[in-house]
Design a protein around this motif. Structure first.
Motif, PDB file in Angstrom:
ATOM      1  N   GLN A 293       0.817  -1.216   0.000  1.00 38.56           N
ATOM      2  CA  GLN A 293       0.000   0.000   0.000  1.00 38.56           C
ATOM      3  C   GLN A 293       0.852   1.268   0.000  1.00 38.56           C
ATOM      4  OE1 GLN A 293      -2.430  -1.083   3.552  1.00 38.56           O
ATOM      5  NE2 GLN A 293      -4.190  -0.644   2.257  1.00 38.56           N
ATOM      6  N   GLU A 294       2.105   1.139  -0.372  1.00 40.62           N
ATOM      7  CA  GLU A 294       3.027   2.278  -0.331  1.00 40.62           C
ATOM      8  C   GLU A 294       2.486   3.467  -1.103  1.00 40.62           C
ATOM      9  OE1 GLU A 294       7.685   3.358  -1.484  1.00 40.62           O
ATOM     10  OE2 GLU A 294       6.945   1.308  -1.711  1.00 40.62           O
ATOM     11  N   TRP A 295       1.789   3.231  -2.211  1.00 40.00           N
ATOM     12  CA  TRP A 295       1.312   4.322  -3.051  1.00 40.00           C
ATOM     13  C   TRP A 295      -0.200   4.495  -2.947  1.00 40.00           C
ATOM     14  CZ3 TRP A 295       4.842   7.570  -4.497  1.00 40.00           C
ATOM     15  CH2 TRP A 295       6.165   7.121  -4.646  1.00 40.00           C
ATOM     16  N   GLU A 296      -0.779   4.050  -1.832  1.00 42.63           N
ATOM     17  CA  GLU A 296      -2.211   4.218  -1.618  1.00 42.63           C
ATOM     18  C   GLU A 296      -2.461   5.251  -0.524  1.00 42.63           C
ATOM     19  OE1 GLU A 296      -4.444   0.637  -1.008  1.00 42.63           O
ATOM     20  OE2 GLU A 296      -3.218  -0.502  -2.439  1.00 42.63           O
ATOM     21  N   ARG A 297      -3.521   6.034  -0.698  1.00 43.60           N
ATOM     22  CA  ARG A 297      -3.905   7.029   0.304  1.00 43.60           C
ATOM     23  C   ARG A 297      -4.986   6.426   1.196  1.00 43.60           C
ATOM     24  NH1 ARG A 297      -5.873  12.014  -2.566  1.00 43.60           N
ATOM     25  NH2 ARG A 297      -3.733  11.856  -3.306  1.00 43.60           N
ATOM     26  N   PHE A 298      -4.776   6.474   2.502  1.00 41.95           N
ATOM     27  CA  PHE A 298      -5.764   5.923   3.420  1.00 41.95           C
ATOM     28  C   PHE A 298      -5.541   6.488   4.820  1.00 41.95           C
ATOM     29  CE2 PHE A 298      -2.126   3.018   3.421  1.00 41.95           C
ATOM     30  CZ  PHE A 298      -1.878   2.835   4.772  1.00 41.95           C
ATOM     31  N   ALA A 299      -6.507   6.261   5.683  1.00 47.03           N
ATOM     32  CA  ALA A 299      -6.392   6.603   7.105  1.00 47.03           C
ATOM     33  C   ALA A 299      -6.521   5.313   7.901  1.00 47.03           C
ATOM     34  CB  ALA A 299      -7.456   7.609   7.512  1.00 47.03           C
ATOM     35  N   LEU A 300      -5.575   5.073   8.786  1.00 50.04           N
ATOM     36  CA  LEU A 300      -5.527   3.848   9.582  1.00 50.04           C
ATOM     37  C   LEU A 300      -5.904   4.173  11.025  1.00 50.04           C
ATOM     38  CD1 LEU A 300      -4.632   0.793   9.692  1.00 50.04           C
ATOM     39  CD2 LEU A 300      -2.368   1.656  10.354  1.00 50.04           C
ATOM     40  N   MET A 301      -7.021   3.606  11.496  1.00 44.24           N
ATOM     41  CA  MET A 301      -7.419   3.820  12.877  1.00 44.24           C
ATOM     42  C   MET A 301      -6.781   2.751  13.754  1.00 44.24           C
ATOM     43  SD  MET A 301     -11.216   4.441  14.514  1.00 44.24           S
ATOM     44  CE  MET A 301     -11.782   2.742  14.370  1.00 44.24           C
ATOM     45  N   ALA A 302      -6.168   3.163  14.854  1.00 37.35           N
ATOM     46  CA  ALA A 302      -5.474   2.227  15.737  1.00 37.35           C
ATOM     47  C   ALA A 302      -5.748   2.568  17.188  1.00 37.35           C
ATOM     48  CB  ALA A 302      -3.971   2.268  15.456  1.00 37.35           C
ATOM     49  N   ASN A 303      -6.196   1.580  17.948  1.00 40.99           N
ATOM     50  CA  ASN A 303      -6.338   1.723  19.391  1.00 40.99           C
ATOM     51  C   ASN A 303      -5.017   1.299  20.031  1.00 40.99           C
ATOM     52  OD1 ASN A 303      -9.105   2.578  19.519  1.00 40.99           O
ATOM     53  ND2 ASN A 303      -9.687   0.506  18.961  1.00 40.99           N
ATOM     54  N   VAL A 304      -4.216   2.263  20.411  1.00 35.07           N
ATOM     55  CA  VAL A 304      -2.845   2.004  20.862  1.00 35.07           C
ATOM     56  C   VAL A 304      -2.824   1.743  22.363  1.00 35.07           C
ATOM     57  CG1 VAL A 304      -0.489   2.892  20.931  1.00 35.07           C
ATOM     58  CG2 VAL A 304      -2.015   3.540  19.052  1.00 35.07           C
ATOM     59  N   PRO A 305      -2.374   0.556  22.804  1.00 27.48           N
ATOM     60  CA  PRO A 305      -2.237   0.301  24.244  1.00 27.48           C
ATOM     61  C   PRO A 305      -1.225   1.258  24.855  1.00 27.48           C
ATOM     62  CG  PRO A 305      -2.112  -1.746  22.968  1.00 27.48           C
ATOM     63  CD  PRO A 305      -2.024  -0.621  21.989  1.00 27.48           C
ATOM     64  N   LEU A 306      -1.591   1.863  25.979  1.00 26.74           N
ATOM     65  CA  LEU A 306      -0.741   2.889  26.588  1.00 26.74           C
ATOM     66  C   LEU A 306       0.160   2.350  27.686  1.00 26.74           C
ATOM     67  CD1 LEU A 306      -3.212   5.911  26.739  1.00 26.74           C
ATOM     68  CD2 LEU A 306      -1.532   5.327  24.976  1.00 26.74           C
ATOM     69  N   TYR A 307       0.212   1.030  27.843  1.00 24.58           N
ATOM     70  CA  TYR A 307       1.091   0.451  28.861  1.00 24.58           C
ATOM     71  C   TYR A 307       2.534   0.841  28.571  1.00 24.58           C
ATOM     72  CZ  TYR A 307       3.732  -2.957  31.580  1.00 24.58           C
ATOM     73  OH  TYR A 307       4.616  -3.546  32.442  1.00 24.58           O
ATOM     74  N   HIS A 308       3.228   1.347  29.597  1.00 22.35           N
ATOM     75  CA  HIS A 308       4.627   1.714  29.437  1.00 22.35           C
ATOM     76  C   HIS A 308       5.385   1.345  30.703  1.00 22.35           C
ATOM     77  CE1 HIS A 308       2.733   5.216  31.354  1.00 22.35           C
ATOM     78  NE2 HIS A 308       3.887   5.425  31.946  1.00 22.35           N
ATOM     79  N   TYR A 309       6.689   1.257  30.595  1.00 19.23           N
ATOM     80  CA  TYR A 309       7.517   0.826  31.717  1.00 19.23           C
ATOM     81  C   TYR A 309       8.917   1.406  31.558  1.00 19.23           C
ATOM     82  CZ  TYR A 309       8.826  -2.460  28.029  1.00 19.23           C
ATOM     83  OH  TYR A 309       9.220  -2.999  26.825  1.00 19.23           O
ATOM     84  N   LYS A 310       9.635   1.487  32.672  1.00 23.94           N
ATOM     85  CA  LYS A 310      11.015   1.978  32.631  1.00 23.94           C
ATOM     86  C   LYS A 310      11.938   0.867  32.141  1.00 23.94           C
ATOM     87  CE  LYS A 310      11.176   5.748  35.975  1.00 23.94           C
ATOM     88  NZ  LYS A 310      11.836   6.272  37.194  1.00 23.94           N
ATOM     89  N   THR A 311      12.890   1.225  31.321  1.00 21.04           N
ATOM     90  CA  THR A 311      13.881   0.261  30.850  1.00 21.04           C
ATOM     91  C   THR A 311      15.271   0.695  31.306  1.00 21.04           C
ATOM     92  OG1 THR A 311      14.324   1.424  28.760  1.00 21.04           O
ATOM     93  CG2 THR A 311      12.487  -0.149  28.777  1.00 21.04           C
ATOM     94  N   LEU A 312      16.168  -0.264  31.361  1.00 23.04           N
ATOM     95  CA  LEU A 312      17.542   0.074  31.719  1.00 23.04           C
ATOM     96  C   LEU A 312      18.157   0.992  30.663  1.00 23.04           C
ATOM     97  CD1 LEU A 312      18.777  -3.391  33.041  1.00 23.04           C
ATOM     98  CD2 LEU A 312      18.213  -1.359  34.373  1.00 23.04           C
ATOM     99  N   TYR A 313      17.802   0.764  29.390  1.00 18.86           N
ATOM    100  CA  TYR A 313      18.359   1.624  28.338  1.00 18.86           C
ATOM    101  C   TYR A 313      17.893   3.072  28.505  1.00 18.86           C
ATOM    102  CZ  TYR A 313      19.606   3.677  23.896  1.00 18.86           C
ATOM    103  OH  TYR A 313      20.138   4.506  22.948  1.00 18.86           O
ATOM    104  N   SER A 314      16.641   3.268  28.884  1.00 16.55           N
ATOM    105  CA  SER A 314      16.165   4.638  29.052  1.00 16.55           C
ATOM    106  C   SER A 314      16.860   5.331  30.220  1.00 16.55           C
ATOM    107  CB  SER A 314      14.644   4.648  29.268  1.00 16.55           C
ATOM    108  OG  SER A 314      14.297   3.983  30.464  1.00 16.55           O
TER     109      SER A 314
END
Length: 414
Positions: free
Chosen positions: A375-396
């Motif tokens: 779909q690289e050359w297609e126009r569209f809108a993608l709806m996504a329910n993004v999980p907001l779970y987050h956590y601290k990492t050693l790298y951060s």
């Protein structure tokens, strides 16, 4: 990473990101830590082959080969169970893929035809957004350099934009449009002309949602000095003027011209000037949660995305256009790097691409929603329910310093 092209060439550690379990090891010491593990494992195997009948040598090689998988399983299982225990908490996002060509190389017959073409591009964006008007969208993302002209350059016919908005969103939208006045609009010869900022703010008001968009922005320092930025703007419902993030790493020749003798070559591709580099990460408050913005291949630099996390970001938003490298492997490679950033920082990420892989990824590197590669050359809108779970990492917490320390200690031992 900055020499010659400034491009972040693929480290070999990307190979371990192909599976969800070894990918989790990036939470310890990032992409360079994954590269270190691959190098070390190969060296230990070579050593075991040399010494041959040495059980200790083979045991060590196997242990390091298995480490990213065993750690990844434990890390993934722990956070997966913890995220489920906390319950479902998601952000409803709308990610727009515009699939616009490079306007700079289109031979427009006049200034007016260029403006009309861009108005049609906005009309195309309105058309893919319209079906989602009453879907409870909380954040809309439009790609990098979504349309030409500066953020506050009043060139579009107010009547034309209003007509398109009313046709697709209903006559009642006129009541929620931002004020038709400077700096969002300008009266020219008795008719109002509006800016890209006016249109973005109008969409934010119509959807009652936050909106981010990639735009060029010009700032006059004095009557003789002007700075231009490749920017990402944040608009919110009922806001006045958007907040700006300036791209920090610019693409040589495409966004800045490093040497004077290259200017003639760049001019052949329609590039006549340079952008100014941004000075650091910026985290926007957001209506639901704070988020950090990145533009294009900035997200391939782990240490830059870590800055957003340190400043309190709980979501990464990337605005991209891979149109410069059509029908290549670049969009997939770009996406693979983006996925790594989620695990390094322990926060989710959404991507809106002009062309590329428009997608949403959770904090464990799992794909929540994704446009297909074809779909690289297609126009569209993608709806996504993004999980907001987050956590601290050693790298951060310690960034690349940990893997640098390991490398220095290895030199001492060797």
């Amino acid at each position: 990473l900055y020499f010659l092209s400034g491009f972040s060439f693929n480290p070999i550690g990307v190979a371990l990101s192909g599976s969800i379990y070894p990918l989790q090891t990036a939470s310890i010491f990032g992409i360079y830590g994954l590269s270190f593990l691959i190098l070390l494992t190969n060296l230990l195997v070579v050593r075991a082959l040399i010494v041959r009948k040495n059980l200790w040598a083979w045991s060590l090689a196997v242990a390091f080969a298995l480490f990213p998988y065993l750690f990844g399983i434990a890390h993934y299982t722990y956070h997966d169970e913890k995220s489920h225990a906390q319950g479902v908490n998601t952000l409803r996002t709308l990610l727009v893929q515009t699939a616009f060509p490079i306007e700079e190389i289109i031979p427009f017959q006049s200034w007016q035809s260029y403006v009309r073409y861009t108005e049609e591009e906005w009309g195309g964006i309105f058309s893919v957004l319209a079906p989602f008007k009453d879907k409870g969208i909380e954040l809309i993302a439009l790609p990098e350099y979504v349309v030409p002209f500066g953020t506050y350059m009043a060139v579009f016919s107010y009547e034309r934009i209003l007509q398109d908005l009313q046709r697709l969103f209903g006559k009642e939208v006129v009541a929620v449009l931002p004020p038709v006045k400077e700096p969002l609009a300008l009266e020219v010869e008795g008719k109002w002309q509006v800016t890209n900022a006016f249109i973005c703010q109008a969409l934010s008001n119509i959807f009652k949602a936050d909106l981010v968009a990639g735009l060029q922005d010009d700032q006059w320092i004095s009557s003789e000095e002007q700075k231009s930025y490749s920017s990402g703007f944040y608009f919110w419902p009922g806001g006045a003027l958007g907040l700006r993030y300036e791209k920090q790493i610019l693409l040589p020749m495409a966004e800045y011209i490093p040497l004077d003798f290259l200017r003639k070559m760049a001019a052949e591709y329609g590039i006549s000037g340079s952008f100014t580099c941004g000075s650091g990460a910026k985290v926007f408050p957001g209506s639901r949660l704070p988020f950090g913005l990145s533009i294009c291949y900035e997200e391939t630099y782990g240490h830059l995305m870590r800055e957003n996390r340190l400043k309190g970001a709980e979501l990464l938003v990337n605005l991209t256009s891979d149109v410069w490298y059509p029908d290549s492997r670049l969009p997939k490679q770009h996406f693979d790097h983006a996925r790594l950033r989620t695990v390094e920082s322990g926060i989710p990420l959404i991507r809106a691409c002009n062309t590329g892989i428009t997608s949403a990824i959770d904090s464990l590197g799992r794909i929540v929603a994704q446009g297909k590669e074809e779909q690289e050359w297609e126009r569209f809108a993608l709806m996504a329910n993004v999980p907001l779970y987050h956590y601290k990492t050693l790298y951060s917490i310690w960034g690349d310093y940990f893997i640098i320390a390991i490398c220095l200690l290895s030199l001492l031992f060797l």
